[in-house]
Design an enzyme around this catalytic site. Structure first.
Site, mmCIF file in Angstrom:
data_model
loop_
_atom_site.group_PDB
_atom_site.id
_atom_site.type_symbol
_atom_site.label_atom_id
_atom_site.label_comp_id
_atom_site.label_asym_id
_atom_site.label_seq_id
_atom_site.Cartn_x
_atom_site.Cartn_y
_atom_site.Cartn_z
ATOM 1 C CD GLU A 1 -2.705 -1.142 2.340
ATOM 2 O OE1 GLU A 1 -4.042 -1.471 2.249
ATOM 3 O OE2 GLU A 1 -2.425 -0.659 3.334
ATOM 4 C CB CYS B 1 2.931 7.060 3.742
ATOM 5 S SG CYS B 1 3.508 5.899 4.776
ATOM 6 C CB CYS C 1 7.085 -5.496 8.314
ATOM 7 S SG CYS C 1 8.391 -4.914 9.154
ATOM 8 C CB CYS D 1 6.089 -2.968 15.785
ATOM 9 S SG CYS D 1 8.017 -2.817 15.198
ATOM 10 C CB CYS E 1 2.770 -2.378 13.411
ATOM 11 S SG CYS E 1 2.865 -2.130 11.767
ATOM 12 C CB CYS F 1 1.459 5.762 11.845
ATOM 13 S SG CYS F 1 1.996 7.294 11.019
HETATM 14 S S1 SF4 Z 1 5.775 -0.747 12.879
HETATM 15 FE FE1 SF4 Z 1 5.097 -2.282 11.346
HETATM 16 S S2 SF4 Z 1 6.137 -1.843 9.479
HETATM 17 FE FE2 SF4 Z 1 7.255 -0.845 11.110
HETATM 18 S S3 SF4 Z 1 9.006 -2.060 11.510
HETATM 19 FE FE3 SF4 Z 1 7.286 -2.450 12.998
HETATM 20 S S4 SF4 Z 1 6.116 -4.109 12.294
HETATM 21 FE FE4 SF4 Z 1 7.531 -3.393 10.728
#
Ligand code: SF4
Length: 342
Positions: A93, A106, A113, A117, A120, A333
């Site tokens: 995206e 962005c 990923c 996190c 996220c 975000c």
């Molecule tokens: S915030 Fe999300 S996209 Fe960014 S490094 Fe952490 S897991 Fe990966």
């Protein structure tokens, strides 16, 4: 059949080498970049200052492809989220955020990923592959076409950990920032990392001013829980690396701090953050968390956000509260995930 060379993947020296490898004159590199990045050409046919023979050859052997838009959602606030399909069918995206004469885009740097996190949405998807420099640049070329205007700012904060894909990200930054490319002012290019210290140390000096570190906690206990990368590179090591890197005079890093209700938004956190950053040349971006449907976290209290920012400002930090944009379409975000459900 060999795959066509993707010309958006190449910076000026790379494109000059490409033409040399074809037995052609290197100055065609500048001509092609002018057509693609200044005049918005989408194919070689339009490039009338190249010979017909060269245009035909490029049409056979090279590509200017940008990702395909599979779906588009526009928020009430004008933010547009594009679901993009790459050449191999993988999806990422990108988000276009218009604001007071500027358009910030962005971009994604990976399919999925690996960083995991806790706050996220992308992190729940797992890692699939890195994007090429051409796929990253192609998002901005496409964004400019969709917006019908210049993209003024690019933040590498979409799907993926940009420094896990360091070489391609560095090349994309150089193409986007080059006079021959999209000529986006370097201080308007921001590359965000969760804190991969070894990759930060390998960044070339010209890209350091673009570096943003997503900190999000003031103790290792909390950061360990939010960002598993902290178990490898705890806060002291991360900030120590920032202090050691050869940041050019007058440049500043960006510290990103997502405020999670009741987790990292207390007055003690604000005080600790001031101490931690006291000798880091930086500005601080505060982002009030937007809960997504499967999130265990909640948005911070507006009063807590205000007090947190006020404390940083009182201690002479530049502390900007980033407005969350596109919340109604999950474009804010930490909310990107390559699905079409939203
Ligand atoms: S915030 Fe999300 S996209 Fe960014 S490094 Fe952490 S897991 Fe990966």
């Amino acid at each position: 059949m060999t795959r066509p060379s993707h010309l958006l993947d190449l910076d000026l020296p790379g494109l000059e080498a490409y033409f040399a490898s074809l037995g052609e004159r290197p100055f065609h590199a500048r001509q092609v970049m002018r057509w693609v990045y200044k005049r918005g050409a989408t194919g070689f046919d339009a490039m009338t200052d190249l010979s017909a023979g060269l245009r035909e050859r490029l049409a056979r052997e090279a590509s200017l492809a940008v990702p395909r838009v599979a779906a588009e959602h526009e928020s009430r606030d004008g933010t547009r989220k594009l679901l993009l399909e790459l050449g191999d069918g993988k999806r990422v995206e990108t988000v276009l955020i218009p604001d007071a004469g500027r358009i910030t885009q962005c971009v994604s740097t990976q399919v999925g990923c690996a960083m995991g996190c806790a706050f996220c949405r992308t992190g729940t998807q797992g890692y699939e592959r890195n994007l090429t420099a051409g796929e990253i640049v192609g998002q901005v070329v496409l964004g400019q076409r969709r917006a019908g205007a210049r993209i003024t700012n690019v933040v590498f904060m979409g799907m993926g950990e940009p420094l896990h894909n360091r070489d391609n990200v560095v090349r994309a930054v150089r193409i986007l920032g080059s006079d021959h490319g999209l000529n986006i002012t370097r201080r308007r290019l921001t590359v965000s990392t969760s804190g991969l210290v070894d990759e930060m140390r390998r960044l070339p000096a010209d890209v350091l001013p673009a570096l943003a570190v997503s900190l999000n906690a003031t103790t290792d206990a909390v950061r360990d829980r939010l960002m598993p990368v902290n178990r490898r590179w705890p806060i002291a090591e991360l900030l120590g690396a920032l202090k050691d890197l050869p940041l050019p005079p007058r440049a500043r890093y960006t510290i990103e701090y997502v405020l999670l209700g009741g987790v990292n938004d207390t007055p003690d956190d604000a005080r600790r953050l001031v101490r931690l950053l006291s000798d880091v040349r930086c500005k601080v971006n505060l982002i009030a968390y937007n809960p997504h449907p499967d999130s265990p976290f909640r948005a911070p209290d507006p009063a807590a956000v205000e007090a947190f920012q006020a404390h940083l400002l009182a201690k002479n930090f530049t502390a900007i509260l980033r407005k969350s944009r596109g919340e109604d379409i999950l474009a804010a975000c930490g909310q990107l995930k390559a699905d079409t459900a939203n």
